[in-house]
Design an enzyme around this catalytic site. Structure first.
Site, PDB file in Angstrom:
ATOM      1  N   TYR A 133       0.840  -1.208   0.000  1.00 38.41           N
ATOM      2  CA  TYR A 133       0.000   0.000   0.000  1.00 38.41           C
ATOM      3  C   TYR A 133       0.873   1.254   0.000  1.00 38.41           C
ATOM      4  O   TYR A 133       0.924   1.974  -0.966  1.00 38.41           O
ATOM      5  CB  TYR A 133      -0.947  -0.015   1.207  1.00 38.41           C
ATOM      6  CG  TYR A 133      -1.941   1.124   1.179  1.00 38.41           C
ATOM      7  CD1 TYR A 133      -3.072   1.048   0.380  1.00 38.41           C
ATOM      8  CD2 TYR A 133      -1.745   2.274   1.938  1.00 38.41           C
ATOM      9  CE1 TYR A 133      -3.980   2.097   0.332  1.00 38.41           C
ATOM     10  CE2 TYR A 133      -2.648   3.324   1.898  1.00 38.41           C
ATOM     11  CZ  TYR A 133      -3.759   3.236   1.093  1.00 38.41           C
ATOM     12  OH  TYR A 133      -4.655   4.275   1.035  1.00 38.41           O
ATOM     13  N   SER A 188      -6.416   1.150  -4.333  1.00 47.03           N
ATOM     14  CA  SER A 188      -6.519   2.567  -4.019  1.00 47.03           C
ATOM     15  C   SER A 188      -5.137   3.213  -4.160  1.00 47.03           C
ATOM     16  O   SER A 188      -4.572   3.208  -5.255  1.00 47.03           O
ATOM     17  CB  SER A 188      -7.108   2.757  -2.615  1.00 47.03           C
ATOM     18  OG  SER A 188      -7.560   4.064  -2.426  1.00 47.03           O
ATOM     19  N   ASP A 195     -17.581   4.135  -7.914  1.00 49.92           N
ATOM     20  CA  ASP A 195     -16.508   4.555  -7.016  1.00 49.92           C
ATOM     21  C   ASP A 195     -16.432   6.081  -7.023  1.00 49.92           C
ATOM     22  O   ASP A 195     -15.980   6.685  -8.000  1.00 49.92           O
ATOM     23  CB  ASP A 195     -15.174   3.953  -7.458  1.00 49.92           C
ATOM     24  CG  ASP A 195     -14.071   4.139  -6.421  1.00 49.92           C
ATOM     25  OD1 ASP A 195     -14.239   5.005  -5.535  1.00 49.92           O
ATOM     26  OD2 ASP A 195     -13.058   3.435  -6.494  1.00 49.92           O
ATOM     27  N   HIS A 225     -15.842   1.889  -3.965  1.00 46.54           N
ATOM     28  CA  HIS A 225     -14.415   1.764  -3.687  1.00 46.54           C
ATOM     29  C   HIS A 225     -14.072   0.459  -2.978  1.00 46.54           C
ATOM     30  O   HIS A 225     -12.902   0.106  -2.854  1.00 46.54           O
ATOM     31  CB  HIS A 225     -13.961   2.958  -2.838  1.00 46.54           C
ATOM     32  CG  HIS A 225     -12.497   3.193  -2.856  1.00 46.54           C
ATOM     33  ND1 HIS A 225     -11.786   3.461  -4.012  1.00 46.54           N
ATOM     34  CD2 HIS A 225     -11.579   3.201  -1.854  1.00 46.54           C
ATOM     35  CE1 HIS A 225     -10.509   3.630  -3.722  1.00 46.54           C
ATOM     36  NE2 HIS A 225     -10.355   3.474  -2.422  1.00 46.54           N
TER      37      HIS A 225
END
Length: 716
Positions: free
Chosen positions: A484, A564, A648, A683
């Site tokens: 991430y 993301s 999203d 999302h």
């Protein structure tokens, strides 16, 4: 969304519902893979005298028939391909079997009743149950009844202190825009009107009179993509119309904030307000609710730290903060003198990151040591009482509890231990197992190893590698590397059914705790922001190289995955080092770094990214790694399956649309470039279990097939 049918050639002959396609037919179709035509339109922007082309700008319009036609055509190709993989349905069946067990959350007491969430196994949404003091159980709220396709989810509940009313939020199609409904908890009858257009907020009660919530002005254009810049705090009085709600904070020239939070202290004496310009740092105020029209009391008047109210006891204000304490600490001050110069350390900063929680009359200091949990118990005088014994090495999280409570719960999990719930005696610190899932998965068959590898600039980065015992570690095993690297978010060990399926089939699962996250506090986060963002990509590249060099896998058997901000990570790494992996799986990624701040509340991400408007230097830095702008013609990119949702409204799907279009137009080899667009989905939060299981089958079968497996790796 309207749908348009477009002929797309050879793949229409492959039915999406085929269960056992012939391998020869499937192979022929894949070799003739033909993408829908994606029109290029001349659009050019000038950034500090530099011209930048944006030929797929038209895909940003989520309301246009052309975009909807493109979505339809892309999905037709993608699902035709995915559903033709011989063992896709085998993986789906494995995921369904593993998922199909009772799942439970820690209970919480409200009034005289106890509430908890439960899922019987394959229910699309978790169900909120209630149990009275006699032990009689009933369904209180069942989100599976909200919509026939399971895409309307329960997005939060807030009860009055006495438990007589509840404000619950729903999300439709995964959107961040929420609706609030108030019920009488005894009769379950609705009280008043449905409150609409709530965003990034719950409904926080003041006594039994009304509740506070946050909203933005509704965009004039698309509510899924138009910029939403100024958050506002409102108060809704029960029995009145929403049009009469009182604006409490925000939206004025004096005080504008992109994100606002407002909730009531546990004693209901104070309204706590937080204002943020970006996702890091915020101002903090209190408002005395005992005094009508009382002014705001300033606690913190700048955006230099993340400071939150931990508790209020009489005239004492307890705060958790990273102000002058990058790893976090707990401070106490008199509520009459709440500004930083009056703060006194209660639980000082240590070398480990602190996340405190209040349960009963105690503060539990939850520390993170190389991404592993440690929990210590303190009283409100700052006296250390004990360390809480945890079942093993992994992630533990203590549940908050009311001042009157004598016990609470904590959850525990790691990469090979399913989440279990433990009861914790607040007075003695003794723990006992409260609930463990009955799942067809044996933790003793798996093992995890934490390693520390060296990144490009010499920084040591931790990574945890998990696999089934007996998996060959000679470079032949398929591996998924996950990361991430942003927004101060830490990835501590968690149990995941998708990765359990992956490991059961002979795969290695690795998570790299790269810079940009919060694993080592503010300094670790800041080292992966703005002009240091390349550190994040370098850390991830070094993780992949470690896995290959140490024979956990090979380049031909490696998939990289993230969502993301992690989707940005995958997009950047695959464009910088396309030779390093065989498969790339970017989920709902931020792919256009020059325009991300022009959609919804994206401008608030500027603390991590900076924006192309800031300066020529910032523009050039973003331009250098922006995935959409760094796809080069003549390059062979890995087999790529892009994931996004058409609803999203956090990272708008145009990011993924434009990235996929660039890759499809410039790919120089036969590796497929596909985009999987989940309809009526956002999302990720609230995604129905049935859709999640389909996604598991798709990414794993796509990965293994493109790694060269004609059958599952552990099949002889």
């Amino acid at each position: 969304m309207r749908h348009f049918f477009i002929p797309i050639g050879c793949l229409l002959a492959l039915s999406a519902c085929q269960d056992n396609p012939k391998k020869e037919e499937a192979q022929e179709a894949w070799e003739k893979l033909s993408y829908p035509q994606t029109q290029q339109k001349v659009v050019e922007d000038d950034y500090f005298g530099i011209k930048v082309s944006d030929p797929y700008r038209w895909l940003e319009d989520d309301q246009s028939p052309e975009t909807e036609s493109w979505v339809k055509a892309q999905n037709e190709v993608t699902f035709g391909y995915l559903h033709s993989i011989p063992y896709r349905n085998q993986i789906k069946a494995q995921a369904e079997k593993l998922w199909n067990h009772e799942q439970l959350t820690a209970p919480f007491d409200i009034g005289e009743d106890t509430y908890y969430y439960k899922n019987n196994g394959l229910q699309d949404q978790d169900v909120l149950y209630r149990k009275n003091k006699e032990g009689k159980e009933e369904v209180f709220l069942d989100p599976n009844t909200f919509a026939s396709d399971g895409t309307t989810s329960l997005a939060g509940v807030n009860f009055t202190k006495d438990g007589s009313m509840v404000c619950y939020l729903i999300s439709e199609g995964g959107s961040d825009w929420r609706k609030a409904i108030v019920l009488d908890t005894k009769t379950k009858e609705q009280i008043g009107d449905t409150i609409v257009n709530i965003k990034y907020s719950g409904g926080f009660w003041y006594k039994n009179e009304g509740f506070y919530y946050c909203s933005y002005d509704k965009p004039k254009g698309s509510e899924l993509s138009e910029k939403t810049d100024q958050n506002k705090l409102y108060y809704h009085k029960i029995g009145t119309r929403q049009s009469e709600d009182k604006l409490i904070f925000g939206g004025t020239p004096e005080e504008k904030n992109r994100y606002v939070g407002g909730y009531v202290s546990n004693d209901e004496n104070y309204l706590i307000i937080r204002g943020e310009e970006t996702t890091s740092g915020g101002k903090l105020w209190l408002k005395d609710l005992r005094k009508p029209n009382s002014p705001l009391i300033t606690v913190l008047n700048d955006y230099s730290s993340d400071t939150f109210v931990l508790s209020i006891k009489g005239d004492k204000l307890y705060l958790q903060t990273n102000l002058n304490a990058p790893n976090g600490k707990v401070v106490v001050t008199d509520i009459k003198n709440p500004t930083p110069e009056h703060w006194k350390d209660l639980i000082p900063e240590t070398e480990n990151v602190l996340t405190p929680v209040v349960a009963g009359n105690y503060i539990f200091a939850q520390y993170m040591i190389d991404a592993i949990s440690e929990i210590k118990q303190y009283d409100f005088e700052g006296k250390f009482l004990r360390e809480i014994k945890l079942p093993s090495i992994g992630t533990a999280s203590v549940e908050s509890a009311e001042e009157k409570d004598t016990e609470t719960y904590f959850t525990f999990e790691n990469y090979y231990t399913p989440l279990s719930i433990y009861k914790l005696d607040l007075e003695t610190g003794k723990t006992e197992l409260y609930w463990a899932p009955k799942i067809d998965f044996n933790p003793n068959d798996f093992e995890s190893k934490q390693v520390f590898y060296t990144s490009k600039d010499g920084t040591k980065v931790p990574m945890i590698i998990t696999y089934k015992k007996g998996t060959p570690l000679d470079g032949t095993a398929p591996a998924t590397l996950y990361g991430y690297g942003g927004f101060n978010i830490s990835y501590t060990p968690w149990f995941s059914i998708p990765y359990a399926v992956w490991m059961n089939n002979g795969g290695v699962f690795a998570v790299a705790n790269i810079r940009g996250g919060g694993e080592y506090g503010t300094k670790w986060h800041d080292a992966g922001t703005k002009f240091q963002k390349q550190n994040v990509f370098d850390d991830f590249i070094a993780a992949a190289e470690y896995l290959v060099d140490n024979h956990y896998t090979s380049k031909e058997k490696l998939a990289i995955k993230g969502g993301s901000n992690g989707g940005l990570l995958i997009g950047a790494v695959m464009t910088q080092r396309p030779d390093l992996m065989r498969v790339a799986l970017p989920y709902v990624g931020v792919m256009d770094m020059l325009r991300y701040h022009k959609f919804t509340s994206g401008a608030g991400w500027a603390y991590d990214y900076g924006t192309s408007d800031d300066s020529k230097e910032m523009f050039e830095y973003l331009y250098k790694y922006s995935p959409v702008h760094n796809v080069k013609k003549g390059t062979c990119y890995p087999a790529t399956l892009v994931f996004t949702g058409d609803h999203d409204d956090r990272v708008v799907p145009a990011h993924s649309f434009k990235f996929a279009a660039q890759l499809q137009s410039k790919q120089a080899c036969k590796n497929p470039i596909l985009i999987r667009i989940e309809t009526n989905a956002g999302h990720g939060a609230g995604t129905p279990v049935s859709k999640i299981i389909d996604q598991i089958a798709d990414w794993q079968s796509f990965s293994l097939w493109n790694m060269g497996y004609k059958k599952l790796p552990n099949e002889k």
